[in-house]
Scaffold this active site. Sequence first.
Site, short mmCIF file in Angstrom:
data_model
loop_
_atom_site.label_atom_id
_atom_site.label_comp_id
_atom_site.label_asym_id
_atom_site.label_seq_id
_atom_site.Cartn_x
_atom_site.Cartn_y
_atom_site.Cartn_z
N GLU A 221 -61.40 -19.63 9.19
CA GLU A 221 -60.42 -20.44 8.49
C GLU A 221 -60.60 -21.87 9.23
O GLU A 221 -61.18 -22.24 10.25
CB GLU A 221 -59.07 -20.21 8.21
CG GLU A 221 -58.27 -19.96 9.57
CD GLU A 221 -56.99 -19.59 9.41
OE1 GLU A 221 -56.33 -19.55 8.18
OE2 GLU A 221 -56.24 -19.23 10.68
N LYS B 163 -47.50 -16.14 10.30
CA LYS B 163 -47.58 -17.53 10.20
C LYS B 163 -46.40 -17.88 11.40
O LYS B 163 -45.38 -17.98 10.99
CB LYS B 163 -47.02 -17.87 9.14
CG LYS B 163 -47.60 -19.31 8.74
CD LYS B 163 -47.58 -19.77 7.42
CE LYS B 163 -47.56 -21.51 7.39
NZ LYS B 163 -48.38 -22.33 7.93
N ARG C 211 -43.77 -13.93 2.59
CA ARG C 211 -44.82 -14.22 3.78
C ARG C 211 -43.62 -14.42 4.91
O ARG C 211 -44.10 -13.77 6.16
CB ARG C 211 -45.87 -15.24 3.64
CG ARG C 211 -46.75 -15.17 4.62
CD ARG C 211 -48.06 -16.10 4.35
NE ARG C 211 -47.60 -17.46 4.12
CZ ARG C 211 -48.23 -18.38 3.76
NH1 ARG C 211 -49.66 -18.46 3.60
NH2 ARG C 211 -48.00 -19.79 3.96
N ARG D 185 -34.72 -10.35 23.90
CA ARG D 185 -33.43 -9.86 23.87
C ARG D 185 -32.17 -10.72 24.44
O ARG D 185 -30.99 -10.71 24.10
CB ARG D 185 -33.31 -8.50 24.75
CG ARG D 185 -34.05 -7.34 24.12
CD ARG D 185 -34.02 -6.38 24.91
NE ARG D 185 -34.68 -6.62 26.29
CZ ARG D 185 -34.79 -5.61 27.17
NH1 ARG D 185 -34.75 -4.17 27.26
NH2 ARG D 185 -35.60 -6.17 28.29
N1 PMP Z 1 -54.39 -21.07 7.32
C1 PMP Z 1 -53.52 -21.56 8.16
C2 PMP Z 1 -53.79 -21.51 9.80
C3 PMP Z 1 -52.46 -22.38 7.83
O1 PMP Z 1 -51.49 -23.01 8.74
C4 PMP Z 1 -52.38 -22.73 6.47
C5 PMP Z 1 -51.28 -23.44 5.96
N2 PMP Z 1 -50.05 -22.85 5.83
C6 PMP Z 1 -53.17 -21.85 5.47
C7 PMP Z 1 -54.27 -21.46 6.14
C8 PMP Z 1 -53.14 -22.08 4.04
O2 PMP Z 1 -51.97 -21.32 3.58
P1 PMP Z 1 -51.26 -21.90 2.34
O3 PMP Z 1 -52.17 -22.22 1.29
O4 PMP Z 1 -50.34 -20.75 2.16
O5 PMP Z 1 -50.52 -23.03 2.79
#
Ligand code: PMP
Length: 290
Positions: free
Chosen positions: A181, A148, A49, A102
């Site tokens: 989320e 991320k 990731r 850059r």
């Molecule tokens: N959504 C966001 C925005 C996050 O920062 C995280 C934490 N990494 C998650 C979901 C959960 O992802 P994971 O299970 O890979 O930690």
Amino acid sequence: MVYINGEFVPKSKAAISVFDHGLLYGDGVFEGIRAYNGYVFRLNEHLDRLYASAHSLMIKIPLSMEGMRRAVIDTLKENKMKDAYIRLVVTRGAGDLGVDPRKCSKPTVFIIVGSISVIPKEVAERGIRTIITWIRRDPVDGTSHEMKSLNYLNSILAKIEANNAGVDEAIILSTQGYLCEGTAENVFVVRGGEIWTPPAYTGALPGITQSTVFEIAKKIGLKIEERLITAHELFNADEVFFTGTGAEIVPVTEVNGRAIGTGKPGAITARISKEFQRFTSDPANGVPIA
Ligand code: PMP
């Protein structure tokens, strides 16, 4: 000791340039990873990731994936840690005061190992209170959490709203108004024995814990799918829970003043949580700290 660009430095001396675009512009990517009892849980998935996020942002990580795996393991060994929360960060590096990437010649890589308490254990056990907040997730043609990145302002604004409302966490909707989320967690809804979670095209991070829950549900014979979910469906769920590396599995018992199900953590959430603990303690799901 903190790993910075190939060296270990004491925490008090761990510093990066004020010209680093990670700091000036949030220009960078990261992972939050956990080690359980001498094994780094799903390290390869986290690295996949990380490199995918960096690829989209055109940040060339100055280490091979194998080199990065070694750096994570060595940082844990250097700190003699078997159980830890690991923060792995790659920024664009130091540049000038303009945004142009850059001008940044070399990405900065640092790894911190420590501990984290996203939601205190006693709070997680009784179930958490949440609100759906006014701030929306960035769209998939914006700074979507599919990558991320170090851009967490919409999560921070959402967290401020949860704090102001006196609840434990915020739930964030997509720009279309569907469930997306939490601030640093994926969200799951249980209805009629089925489990649903929003797809990444709502702008959510494709979570490693989220994908582990898919494996768990399949193992214990529960129907699970990615699906668009409305606020109405959320309010009328039997159970709701959050997942994340930091948070692990956390029951949600209230959304905007509405009790979820019985208002107590549900049986399916408890089963998943128990299985999740089995998964994290199974060496087959991790990379040994050796
Ligand atoms: N959504 C966001 C925005 C996050 O920062 C995280 C934490 N990494 C998650 C979901 C959960 O992802 P994971 O299970 O890979 O930690």
